[in-house]
Design a protein around this motif. Sequence first.
Motif, PDB file in Angstrom:
ATOM      1  N   ASN A 104       0.823  -1.195   0.000  1.00  0.00           N
ATOM      2  CA  ASN A 104       0.000   0.000   0.000  1.00  0.00           C
ATOM      3  C   ASN A 104       0.864   1.255   0.000  1.00  0.00           C
ATOM      4  OD1 ASN A 104      -2.263  -1.562   0.046  1.00  0.00           O
ATOM      5  ND2 ASN A 104      -2.765  -1.198   2.197  1.00  0.00           N
ATOM      6  N   VAL A 105       0.353   2.282  -0.680  1.00  0.00           N
ATOM      7  CA  VAL A 105       1.071   3.551  -0.796  1.00  0.00           C
ATOM      8  C   VAL A 105       0.410   4.569   0.125  1.00  0.00           C
ATOM      9  CG1 VAL A 105       1.789   5.403  -2.358  1.00  0.00           C
ATOM     10  CG2 VAL A 105       1.682   3.030  -3.190  1.00  0.00           C
ATOM     11  N   GLY A 106       1.207   5.228   0.957  1.00  0.00           N
ATOM     12  CA  GLY A 106       0.670   6.180   1.921  1.00  0.00           C
ATOM     13  C   GLY A 106       0.536   7.582   1.371  1.00  0.00           C
TER      14      GLY A 106
ATOM     15  N   TYR B 183      -0.532  12.368   5.845  1.00  0.00           N
ATOM     16  CA  TYR B 183      -0.473  11.788   4.512  1.00  0.00           C
ATOM     17  C   TYR B 183       0.127  12.767   3.506  1.00  0.00           C
ATOM     18  CZ  TYR B 183      -3.537   8.033   6.120  1.00  0.00           C
ATOM     19  OH  TYR B 183      -4.051   6.957   6.792  1.00  0.00           O
ATOM     20  N   LYS B 184       0.817  12.228   2.537  1.00  0.00           N
ATOM     21  CA  LYS B 184       1.252  13.016   1.380  1.00  0.00           C
ATOM     22  C   LYS B 184       0.041  13.179   0.467  1.00  0.00           C
ATOM     23  CE  LYS B 184       3.854  14.735  -1.980  1.00  0.00           C
ATOM     24  NZ  LYS B 184       4.523  16.046  -1.892  1.00  0.00           N
ATOM     25  N   VAL B 185      -0.223  14.405   0.003  1.00  0.00           N
ATOM     26  CA  VAL B 185      -1.406  14.678  -0.813  1.00  0.00           C
ATOM     27  C   VAL B 185      -0.999  15.360  -2.112  1.00  0.00           C
ATOM     28  CG1 VAL B 185      -3.637  15.848  -0.934  1.00  0.00           C
ATOM     29  CG2 VAL B 185      -2.824  14.965   1.263  1.00  0.00           C
ATOM     30  N   TYR B 186      -1.528  14.850  -3.212  1.00  0.00           N
ATOM     31  CA  TYR B 186      -1.406  15.518  -4.514  1.00  0.00           C
ATOM     32  C   TYR B 186      -2.787  16.102  -4.841  1.00  0.00           C
ATOM     33  CZ  TYR B 186       2.804  12.634  -4.938  1.00  0.00           C
ATOM     34  OH  TYR B 186       4.018  12.022  -4.727  1.00  0.00           O
ATOM     35  N   LEU B 187      -2.851  17.400  -5.028  1.00  0.00           N
ATOM     36  CA  LEU B 187      -4.114  18.071  -5.336  1.00  0.00           C
ATOM     37  C   LEU B 187      -4.112  18.480  -6.804  1.00  0.00           C
ATOM     38  CD1 LEU B 187      -6.816  19.367  -4.595  1.00  0.00           C
ATOM     39  CD2 LEU B 187      -5.566  21.349  -3.732  1.00  0.00           C
ATOM     40  N   VAL B 188      -4.977  17.846  -7.600  1.00  0.00           N
ATOM     41  CA  VAL B 188      -5.039  18.097  -9.038  1.00  0.00           C
ATOM     42  C   VAL B 188      -6.231  18.986  -9.357  1.00  0.00           C
ATOM     43  CG1 VAL B 188      -5.350  17.046 -11.312  1.00  0.00           C
ATOM     44  CG2 VAL B 188      -3.878  15.945  -9.634  1.00  0.00           C
ATOM     45  N   GLU B 189      -5.986  20.064 -10.101  1.00  0.00           N
ATOM     46  CA  GLU B 189      -7.036  21.006 -10.507  1.00  0.00           C
ATOM     47  C   GLU B 189      -6.806  21.386 -11.961  1.00  0.00           C
ATOM     48  OE1 GLU B 189      -9.844  23.540 -11.336  1.00  0.00           O
ATOM     49  OE2 GLU B 189      -9.869  22.504  -9.395  1.00  0.00           O
ATOM     50  N   GLU B 190      -7.873  21.348 -12.791  1.00  0.00           N
ATOM     51  CA  GLU B 190      -7.709  21.602 -14.214  1.00  0.00           C
ATOM     52  C   GLU B 190      -7.540  23.079 -14.552  1.00  0.00           C
ATOM     53  OE1 GLU B 190     -11.012  20.214 -16.458  1.00  0.00           O
ATOM     54  OE2 GLU B 190     -12.504  21.342 -15.323  1.00  0.00           O
ATOM     55  N   LYS B 191      -7.972  23.977 -13.665  1.00  0.00           N
ATOM     56  CA  LYS B 191      -7.835  25.407 -13.920  1.00  0.00           C
ATOM     57  C   LYS B 191      -6.464  25.907 -13.444  1.00  0.00           C
ATOM     58  CE  LYS B 191     -12.788  26.311 -13.806  1.00  0.00           C
ATOM     59  NZ  LYS B 191     -13.913  26.984 -13.116  1.00  0.00           N
TER      60      LYS B 191
ATOM     61  N   THR C 251       3.931  18.467 -19.747  1.00  0.00           N
ATOM     62  CA  THR C 251       4.692  17.347 -19.195  1.00  0.00           C
ATOM     63  C   THR C 251       3.724  16.337 -18.599  1.00  0.00           C
ATOM     64  OG1 THR C 251       4.948  18.456 -17.048  1.00  0.00           O
ATOM     65  CG2 THR C 251       6.706  18.778 -18.667  1.00  0.00           C
ATOM     66  N   VAL C 252       4.116  15.067 -18.630  1.00  0.00           N
ATOM     67  CA  VAL C 252       3.292  14.002 -18.054  1.00  0.00           C
ATOM     68  C   VAL C 252       4.039  13.381 -16.888  1.00  0.00           C
ATOM     69  CG1 VAL C 252       2.147  11.794 -18.466  1.00  0.00           C
ATOM     70  CG2 VAL C 252       2.145  13.540 -20.253  1.00  0.00           C
ATOM     71  N   GLU C 253       3.381  13.322 -15.727  1.00  0.00           N
ATOM     72  CA  GLU C 253       3.975  12.726 -14.537  1.00  0.00           C
ATOM     73  C   GLU C 253       3.193  11.485 -14.137  1.00  0.00           C
ATOM     74  OE1 GLU C 253       4.376  15.421 -11.299  1.00  0.00           O
ATOM     75  OE2 GLU C 253       5.179  17.054 -12.544  1.00  0.00           O
ATOM     76  N   GLU C 254       3.874  10.536 -13.524  1.00  0.00           N
ATOM     77  CA  GLU C 254       3.196   9.364 -12.970  1.00  0.00           C
ATOM     78  C   GLU C 254       3.284   9.422 -11.457  1.00  0.00           C
ATOM     79  OE1 GLU C 254       3.013   5.196 -14.769  1.00  0.00           O
ATOM     80  OE2 GLU C 254       4.443   4.913 -13.110  1.00  0.00           O
ATOM     81  N   LEU C 255       2.131   9.367 -10.808  1.00  0.00           N
ATOM     82  CA  LEU C 255       2.059   9.449  -9.354  1.00  0.00           C
ATOM     83  C   LEU C 255       1.649   8.100  -8.778  1.00  0.00           C
ATOM     84  CD1 LEU C 255       0.045  12.799  -9.059  1.00  0.00           C
ATOM     85  CD2 LEU C 255       2.532  12.531  -9.158  1.00  0.00           C
ATOM     86  N   SER C 256       2.228   7.738  -7.647  1.00  0.00           N
ATOM     87  CA  SER C 256       1.844   6.531  -6.928  1.00  0.00           C
ATOM     88  C   SER C 256       1.043   6.945  -5.697  1.00  0.00           C
ATOM     89  CB  SER C 256       3.086   5.738  -6.494  1.00  0.00           C
ATOM     90  OG  SER C 256       3.796   5.270  -7.621  1.00  0.00           O
ATOM     91  N   VAL C 257      -0.199   6.498  -5.632  1.00  0.00           N
ATOM     92  CA  VAL C 257      -1.068   6.845  -4.506  1.00  0.00           C
ATOM     93  C   VAL C 257      -1.842   5.623  -4.052  1.00  0.00           C
ATOM     94  CG1 VAL C 257      -1.321   9.250  -5.246  1.00  0.00           C
ATOM     95  CG2 VAL C 257      -2.999   7.545  -5.990  1.00  0.00           C
ATOM     96  N   GLY C 258      -2.295   5.676  -2.808  1.00  0.00           N
ATOM     97  CA  GLY C 258      -3.077   4.570  -2.281  1.00  0.00           C
ATOM     98  C   GLY C 258      -4.567   4.766  -2.405  1.00  0.00           C
TER      99      GLY C 258
END
Length: 382
Positions: A5-7, A30-38, A183-190
């Motif tokens: 599992n990824v934290g 927790y580590k958080v990635y917040l994605v917003e299209e604007k 750019t394209v990134e790959e994120l690992s999340v749980g």
Amino acid sequence: MSKNNVGAVLTVGGGIGGVQASLDLAESGYKVYLVEEKPCIGGVMAQLDKTFPTNDCSACIFSPKLQTLAQNPNIEVLAYSVIEGIEGEAGNFKIKVRRKARYVDPEKCTSCGTCAEKCPTKVPNQYNFGHDTRKAIYKDYPQGIPSVFTIDTEHCRVFQGKKCGVCAKVCPAKAVDYEQQDTVEELSVGAVILAPGYELFDTGRVSEYGHGFMPNVVTNLEMERILSASGPFEGEVKRPSDGRHPRKIAWIQCVASRDRRKGMPHCSSVCCMASIKEAVIAREHDSSIEPTIFFMDIRAYGKDFDKYYERAKGEGGVRFVRSMVSRVVEDPLTHDLSITYVDEKNGLVTEAFDMVVLAVGIKPTAGTVKAANMLGVRLDET
């Protein structure tokens, strides 16, 4: 927790829901990635003037949260980005995120605003629904996070093959980069949290109310910007057609909501209270305003919402008329607006108004539906 599992957590949507979820998760470690299209997070709440039922300033509530989020080391904001793919299972997802080119280096930009000040190209300001203008290099609102400007390639002279380049010349930080690429990134999340917000129903499909071609017919969200001190009229209540102070303003409820013919069978749940709040605040801005709300049912079901409604009806000076309005008619010379409705006491009545505000139904954005399908989230009627 399983060793596989990824934290970390991905939050999709930078409105109040996504921001609060990200803050809560980050404060829990927790580590958080917040994605917003604007280009900036903030969503609809950043556009509002006040909140109900307390009439507190929306920006005063939201801005501290944005600053706390921006300073939290556990949160990485990926604004101006979209999800392109997902693989894996609960506890271990691989997410592909495309970060769109701003043509401004976020590491160098200090958000000083010199680029926008000197840019020669003015375009309609979509953030204020076209009621004022912005430049071709812009930031939606001053408190926006990330605090970075973005080039609108649809209107920028450089990207239209014309001579300009002013923003690159005047930028003291040398942050403008016309060669920047996505750019394209790959994120690992749980885990993934969807908090993507909404959009208004297309008013072009309810043309009988005149929005889009009658200048003094606006939507609820447009009225929020008109009332806001940071809006196109700096908080002064004006008619878009001529800048005159309106005296009589009508709010029409359930525009496309609860209408299966329009593909919107649901109640949008916020429109009644939003209209009541706007009517009350409009009178606070200008006591000569006479607000009228045309409604079928008032749905005031939250804490203290019904008290708010009763206060508006009594001491707030808001008139409520239970009637379904079928259309709005404009005087082409004055741009005044006439509404014909059935009054419970007087029968068929035609009344003139200076402005009309449409409580337009809300629905998931196209991006929301796409993300839900990509993530395997089942949806009901949208």
